[in-house]
Design a protein around this motif. Structure first.
Motif, PDB file in Angstrom:
ATOM      1  N   ARG A   1       0.732   4.086  -2.764  1.00 56.27           N
ATOM      2  CA  ARG A   1       0.368   5.471  -2.381  1.00 56.27           C
ATOM      3  C   ARG A   1       1.385   6.487  -2.871  1.00 56.27           C
ATOM      4  O   ARG A   1       1.013   7.589  -3.255  1.00 56.27           O
ATOM      5  N   LYS A   2       2.655   6.139  -2.888  1.00 58.62           N
ATOM      6  CA  LYS A   2       3.691   7.102  -3.267  1.00 58.62           C
ATOM      7  C   LYS A   2       3.480   7.625  -4.693  1.00 58.62           C
ATOM      8  O   LYS A   2       3.421   8.839  -4.891  1.00 58.62           O
TER       9      LYS A   2
ATOM     10  N   ARG B   1      -1.417  12.884  -7.931  1.00 53.90           N
ATOM     11  CA  ARG B   1      -2.406  13.819  -7.406  1.00 53.90           C
ATOM     12  C   ARG B   1      -1.799  15.227  -7.269  1.00 53.90           C
ATOM     13  O   ARG B   1      -2.437  16.225  -7.608  1.00 53.90           O
TER      14      ARG B   1
ATOM     15  N   SER C   1       0.836  -1.205   0.000  1.00 53.17           N
ATOM     16  CA  SER C   1       0.000   0.000   0.000  1.00 53.17           C
ATOM     17  C   SER C   1       0.871   1.254   0.000  1.00 53.17           C
ATOM     18  O   SER C   1       0.547   2.245  -0.651  1.00 53.17           O
ATOM     19  N   HIS C   2       2.008   1.215   0.713  1.00 56.91           N
ATOM     20  CA  HIS C   2       2.923   2.354   0.697  1.00 56.91           C
ATOM     21  C   HIS C   2       3.478   2.569  -0.707  1.00 56.91           C
ATOM     22  O   HIS C   2       3.536   3.702  -1.203  1.00 56.91           O
TER      23      HIS C   2
ATOM     24  N   LEU D   1       0.748   7.507  -6.469  1.00 49.61           N
ATOM     25  CA  LEU D   1      -0.568   8.154  -6.535  1.00 49.61           C
ATOM     26  C   LEU D   1      -0.513   9.559  -5.937  1.00 49.61           C
ATOM     27  O   LEU D   1      -1.151  10.491  -6.445  1.00 49.61           O
ATOM     28  N   THR D   2       0.255   9.724  -4.863  1.00 48.09           N
ATOM     29  CA  THR D   2       0.416  11.049  -4.253  1.00 48.09           C
ATOM     30  C   THR D   2       1.113  11.988  -5.236  1.00 48.09           C
ATOM     31  O   THR D   2       0.724  13.157  -5.384  1.00 48.09           O
TER      32      THR D   2
END
Length: 169
Positions: free
Chosen positions: A147-148, A154, A143-144, A150-151
């Motif tokens: 997320r990286k 975004r 998940s980390h 995707l962040t």
């Protein structure tokens, strides 16, 4: 194993491991032998699951297998060890002479079998807990790792959105 040897008068103590594929017990450890090679020649006792669960039938089958080709009779006392409704193996206490096992010895071997079952169950629970912890760590890392990027995407979209709004005014 050796502690039990001190409590009971016996010739040998053995651990017979259950082999589900061949529906038999295979000799795995023996106090009179320091090393047992695990090979097709390793002594085996064919038993059904019903016979394995029944003390009298199990003892009889083990006695027959252990006295085959020998002149002396042997007294044998066994305790089946199970875990999660599947057999793991059998402890066998063997006497060369015909001195029968008394009630206290029967209770002792049942106690040893019961304690062995608890140990196997705890080991299995510990292994399952360890697997869950490992899976949790792996999911956290995945998940980390997701997320990286995707962040970053975004953030880039936010910057682009701000530029588009300033260009349209």
């Amino acid at each position: 194993f050796t502690c039990l040897d001190q409590l009971l008068v016996c010739e040998t103590l053995q651990w017979w491991q259950w082999d589900a594929g061949s529906q038999s017990l295979r000799l795995y450890a023996d106090t009179t032998q320091s090393h047992l090679p695990q090979s097709p020649d390793t002594p085996a006792v064919a038993l059904s699951l019903t016979d394995l669960a029944d003390e009298a039938r199990r003892d009889s089958a083990m006695r027959t297998a252990l006295t085959a080709g020998r002149r002396e009779s042997r007294e044998i006392l066994t305790a089946a060890v199970r875990s999660a409704d599947q057999p793991l193996g059998v402890f066998a206490i063997i006497r060369r002479h015909n001195q029968p096992f008394d009630d206290a010895e029967h209770r002792l071997i049942r106690l040893v079998g019961g304690q062995a079952e608890r140990i196997f169950d705890r080991q299995r629970a510990l292994l399952n807990a360890s697997r869950l912890v490992t899976m949790g760590k792996m999911i956290s890392e995945i998940s980390h790792d997701l997320r990286k990027p995707l962040t970053n995407i975004r953030g880039s979209l936010h910057v682009l959105g701000g530029r588009l709004e300033s260009d349209s005014h």
